[in-house]
Design a protein around this motif. Structure first.
Motif, PDB file in Angstrom:
ATOM      1  N   ALA A  23    -110.501  29.921  10.627  1.00  0.00           N
ATOM      2  CA  ALA A  23    -110.159  28.735   9.835  1.00  0.00           C
ATOM      3  C   ALA A  23    -110.016  29.090   8.359  1.00  0.00           C
ATOM      4  CB  ALA A  23    -111.219  27.656  10.019  1.00  0.00           C
ATOM      5  N   LEU A  24    -110.853  30.004   7.873  1.00  0.00           N
ATOM      6  CA  LEU A  24    -110.719  30.450   6.484  1.00  0.00           C
ATOM      7  C   LEU A  24    -109.397  31.175   6.286  1.00  0.00           C
ATOM      8  CD1 LEU A  24    -111.616  31.051   3.616  1.00  0.00           C
ATOM      9  CD2 LEU A  24    -112.997  32.947   4.497  1.00  0.00           C
ATOM     10  N   ARG A  25    -109.025  32.027   7.248  1.00  0.00           N
ATOM     11  CA  ARG A  25    -107.743  32.715   7.132  1.00  0.00           C
ATOM     12  C   ARG A  25    -106.581  31.723   7.127  1.00  0.00           C
ATOM     13  NH1 ARG A  25    -106.823  36.684  11.502  1.00  0.00           N
ATOM     14  NH2 ARG A  25    -108.728  36.126  12.603  1.00  0.00           N
ATOM     15  N   LEU A  26    -106.716  30.639   7.886  1.00  0.00           N
ATOM     16  CA  LEU A  26    -105.692  29.597   7.882  1.00  0.00           C
ATOM     17  C   LEU A  26    -105.580  28.961   6.494  1.00  0.00           C
ATOM     18  CD1 LEU A  26    -103.708  27.547   9.020  1.00  0.00           C
ATOM     19  CD2 LEU A  26    -105.661  26.287   9.989  1.00  0.00           C
ATOM     20  N   ARG A  71    -114.052  22.286   1.328  1.00  0.00           N
ATOM     21  CA  ARG A  71    -113.636  20.876   1.304  1.00  0.00           C
ATOM     22  C   ARG A  71    -112.190  20.690   1.720  1.00  0.00           C
ATOM     23  NH1 ARG A  71    -114.948  20.271  -4.743  1.00  0.00           N
ATOM     24  NH2 ARG A  71    -114.738  22.537  -4.586  1.00  0.00           N
ATOM     25  N   ASP A  72    -111.430  21.778   1.855  1.00  0.00           N
ATOM     26  CA  ASP A  72    -110.032  21.669   2.270  1.00  0.00           C
ATOM     27  C   ASP A  72    -109.947  21.112   3.690  1.00  0.00           C
ATOM     28  OD1 ASP A  72    -109.329  22.812  -0.105  1.00  0.00           O
ATOM     29  OD2 ASP A  72    -109.047  24.825   0.724  1.00  0.00           O
ATOM     30  N   PRO A  73    -109.087  20.117   3.914  1.00  0.00           N
ATOM     31  CA  PRO A  73    -108.939  19.602   5.281  1.00  0.00           C
ATOM     32  C   PRO A  73    -108.113  20.554   6.145  1.00  0.00           C
ATOM     33  CG  PRO A  73    -107.399  18.498   3.809  1.00  0.00           C
ATOM     34  CD  PRO A  73    -108.254  19.381   2.939  1.00  0.00           C
ATOM     35  N   VAL A  74    -108.553  20.705   7.375  1.00  0.00           N
ATOM     36  CA  VAL A  74    -107.774  21.417   8.382  1.00  0.00           C
ATOM     37  C   VAL A  74    -107.443  20.407   9.474  1.00  0.00           C
ATOM     38  CG1 VAL A  74    -107.818  23.202  10.156  1.00  0.00           C
ATOM     39  CG2 VAL A  74    -108.773  23.669   7.911  1.00  0.00           C
ATOM     40  N   PHE A  75    -106.176  20.276   9.796  1.00  0.00           N
ATOM     41  CA  PHE A  75    -105.742  19.263  10.755  1.00  0.00           C
ATOM     42  C   PHE A  75    -105.928  19.804  12.165  1.00  0.00           C
ATOM     43  CE2 PHE A  75    -103.110  18.915   6.891  1.00  0.00           C
ATOM     44  CZ  PHE A  75    -103.633  17.718   6.405  1.00  0.00           C
ATOM     45  N   VAL A 126    -101.801  26.346  14.162  1.00  0.00           N
ATOM     46  CA  VAL A 126    -101.891  27.117  12.930  1.00  0.00           C
ATOM     47  C   VAL A 126    -100.587  27.046  12.143  1.00  0.00           C
ATOM     48  CG1 VAL A 126    -102.054  29.465  12.022  1.00  0.00           C
ATOM     49  CG2 VAL A 126    -103.711  28.669  13.712  1.00  0.00           C
ATOM     50  N   SER A 127     -99.482  27.259  12.821  1.00  0.00           N
ATOM     51  CA  SER A 127     -98.183  27.237  12.140  1.00  0.00           C
ATOM     52  C   SER A 127     -97.902  25.878  11.523  1.00  0.00           C
ATOM     53  CB  SER A 127     -97.074  27.605  13.140  1.00  0.00           C
ATOM     54  OG  SER A 127     -95.809  27.551  12.521  1.00  0.00           O
ATOM     55  N   GLU A 128     -98.211  24.825  12.247  1.00  0.00           N
ATOM     56  CA  GLU A 128     -97.967  23.466  11.732  1.00  0.00           C
ATOM     57  C   GLU A 128     -98.886  23.140  10.561  1.00  0.00           C
ATOM     58  OE1 GLU A 128     -96.564  21.384  15.947  1.00  0.00           O
ATOM     59  OE2 GLU A 128     -98.695  21.529  15.415  1.00  0.00           O
ATOM     60  N   ASN A 129    -100.122  23.639  10.596  1.00  0.00           N
ATOM     61  CA  ASN A 129    -101.051  23.429   9.481  1.00  0.00           C
ATOM     62  C   ASN A 129    -100.524  24.053   8.201  1.00  0.00           C
ATOM     63  OD1 ASN A 129    -104.026  22.276   9.505  1.00  0.00           O
ATOM     64  ND2 ASN A 129    -103.518  22.862  11.625  1.00  0.00           N
ATOM     65  N   ILE A 130     -99.960  25.253   8.322  1.00  0.00           N
ATOM     66  CA  ILE A 130     -99.427  25.930   7.140  1.00  0.00           C
ATOM     67  C   ILE A 130     -98.178  25.220   6.634  1.00  0.00           C
ATOM     68  CG2 ILE A 130     -98.441  28.086   6.270  1.00  0.00           C
ATOM     69  CD1 ILE A 130    -100.139  29.548   8.388  1.00  0.00           C
ATOM     70  N   GLY A 131     -97.342  24.762   7.552  1.00  0.00           N
ATOM     71  CA  GLY A 131     -96.080  24.153   7.154  1.00  0.00           C
ATOM     72  C   GLY A 131     -96.183  22.724   6.675  1.00  0.00           C
ATOM     73  N   PHE A 132     -97.232  21.987   7.091  1.00  0.00           N
ATOM     74  CA  PHE A 132     -97.316  20.563   6.756  1.00  0.00           C
ATOM     75  C   PHE A 132     -97.268  20.297   5.257  1.00  0.00           C
ATOM     76  CE2 PHE A 132     -99.773  16.733   5.785  1.00  0.00           C
ATOM     77  CZ  PHE A 132     -99.063  15.790   6.512  1.00  0.00           C
ATOM     78  N   PRO A 133     -98.155  20.913   4.433  1.00  0.00           N
ATOM     79  CA  PRO A 133     -98.077  20.627   2.991  1.00  0.00           C
ATOM     80  C   PRO A 133     -96.793  21.131   2.351  1.00  0.00           C
ATOM     81  CG  PRO A 133     -99.640  22.398   3.425  1.00  0.00           C
ATOM     82  CD  PRO A 133     -99.255  21.844   4.750  1.00  0.00           C
ATOM     83  N   LEU A 134     -96.191  22.170   2.913  1.00  0.00           N
ATOM     84  CA  LEU A 134     -94.914  22.641   2.375  1.00  0.00           C
ATOM     85  C   LEU A 134     -93.817  21.614   2.616  1.00  0.00           C
ATOM     86  CD1 LEU A 134     -95.031  26.375   3.527  1.00  0.00           C
ATOM     87  CD2 LEU A 134     -95.436  25.493   1.231  1.00  0.00           C
ATOM     88  N   ARG A 135     -93.828  20.997   3.791  1.00  0.00           N
ATOM     89  CA  ARG A 135     -92.844  19.952   4.083  1.00  0.00           C
ATOM     90  C   ARG A 135     -93.047  18.746   3.168  1.00  0.00           C
ATOM     91  NH1 ARG A 135     -94.029  21.731   9.450  1.00  0.00           N
ATOM     92  NH2 ARG A 135     -92.199  22.670  10.439  1.00  0.00           N
TER      93      ARG A 135
END
Length: 369
Positions: free
Chosen positions: A143-146, A87-91, A96-105
């Protein structure tokens, strides 16, 4: 109330937690660095428990204590318990880098540490070569690894995994299990994994919390669940045991002599609550029964044999799986290694069943079974 604790001071303690109105509360603990699997026949119940742990849902009662601090009412973004699920959204429009950084920002991560954290989790999850790849171009396994990298970027105290292998083919699922196992050992992760069956619950190698609907019935390692189940439901759910009803004739030195409702007198280990001349549920695993083909040993009046007829035969590689019908019409399963002679093993044939007392367990009969 079911209680299951692990030796040592718990990192996570579910104290008298109640998932649904009217359901039984349970207490369950996880120590630091432990990988605990959850297993049950209703995935929705396990998903609700995962959501409650991560703060996306609320329990009916009880507390969630993390290192002694009450997290029960803490918002998801403020509790160090991170959930990974389909159920986790992937943008998809972000790489990949921006996906990881978005919630941190969004959480206010400092720019001088943001890039280092992103680089570290990409290295841990093998995503360095995909850093600039758009998320909508990833395979399901990538996507799972992301999602894992994004969760690890928070440095969670507890990582909760719910149905994370769904949608993966066999090869991708095997790679994902290997990655998770490696991460758990290398980082000393405290992990809770919601499994979708016994084989899925075994690969982490730790304790398994076994649920019958929303009720925790036993939490132990796989060997204990198989060899010494604490409840007929444990034997049936995890050990795939056959459940037979009978009456206890006698108990001597923890061995119960049981007259089965389907005919036949057998022996089994007696549960500590079992009493003589009471109804019981006898649990015996399909691979622990011994068939006698071609001849039937006649018992005396006090020890009639247990006889069954073969309904179906399935060859499954290194074993045969038999579906048997007992005298009262009940059907049970038996699994045996391949035999040299298979002529006697065919539908309609009659055989006699036997097992050692140590290979079966007799419990007091419960109304809810």
């Amino acid at each position: 109330m079911a209680i299951s604790t692990q030796g040592g001071k718990p990192l996570l303690l579910l104290d008298n937690l109640c998932l649904f109105y009217g359901s039984e509360a349970f207490t369950l603990s996880v120590t630091e660095g432990e990988a605990l699997s959850l297993m049950g026949e209703e995935p929705g119940v396990l998903s609700r428990l995962c959501d409650i742990l991560a703060g996306f849902d609320k329990p009916v009662g009880g507390r969630i204590l993390l290192a002694g601090q009450d997290m029960t009412t803490c918002l998801p973004e403020r509790r160090p318990i991170v959930l990974v699920s389909p159920r986790d959204p992937v943008f998809g429009h972000l790489d990949v880098s921006e996906n990881i950084g978005f919630p941190l920002r969004v959480r206010g991560a400092r720019p001088d540490t943001l890039h280092a954290r992103i680089a570290r989790v990409m290295a841990l999850t093998g995503l360095e070569a995909l850093a600039t790849t758009r998320a909508d171009r990833l395979t399901p396994e990538q996507a799972l690894r992301l999602k894992l990298a994004r969760a690890l970027a928070y440095a969670p105290a507890i990582l909760v995994l719910d149905d994370v292998l769904s949608g993966l083919d066999m090869r991708s699922a095997a790679k994902a299990r290997q990655l998770l196992s490696t991460l758990q050992r290398a980082l000393g992760l405290s992990m809770i994994y919601a499994a979708r069956g016994r084989e899925d619950a075994l690969w982490l190698g730790g304790r398994i919390a076994l649920f019958d609907r929303e009720t925790l019935i036993q939490c132990a390692d796989a060997a204990t669940l198989l060899e010494r189940p604490s409840d007929p439901r444990s034997a049936g759910l995890f050990g795939e045991a056959n459940l037979l009803t009978g009456r206890v004739l006698a108990i001597e030195e923890d061995i119960a002599r049981v007259h089965l409702a389907c005919g036949g007198v057998v022996e089994a280990m007696a549960d500590e609550a079992l009493e003589e001349d009471s109804l019981c549920t006898l649990c015996v695993r399909p691979d622990r029964m011994t068939p006698l083909f071609g001849t039937t040993v006649a018992g005396d009046e006090d020890t009639p044999p247990l006889v069954a007829s073969i309904q179906s035969v399935l060859h499954a590689g290194d074993q045969i799986r038999l579906r048997l019908r007992l005298a009262d019409g009940a059907e049970i399963d038996m699994r045996r290694p391949l035999l040299q002679s298979m002529r006697a093993i065919k539908p309609g044939a009659t055989l006699q069943l036997a097992w050692q007392a140590s290979q079966a367990v007799a419990f007091p009969m419960k109304d809810d079974l």
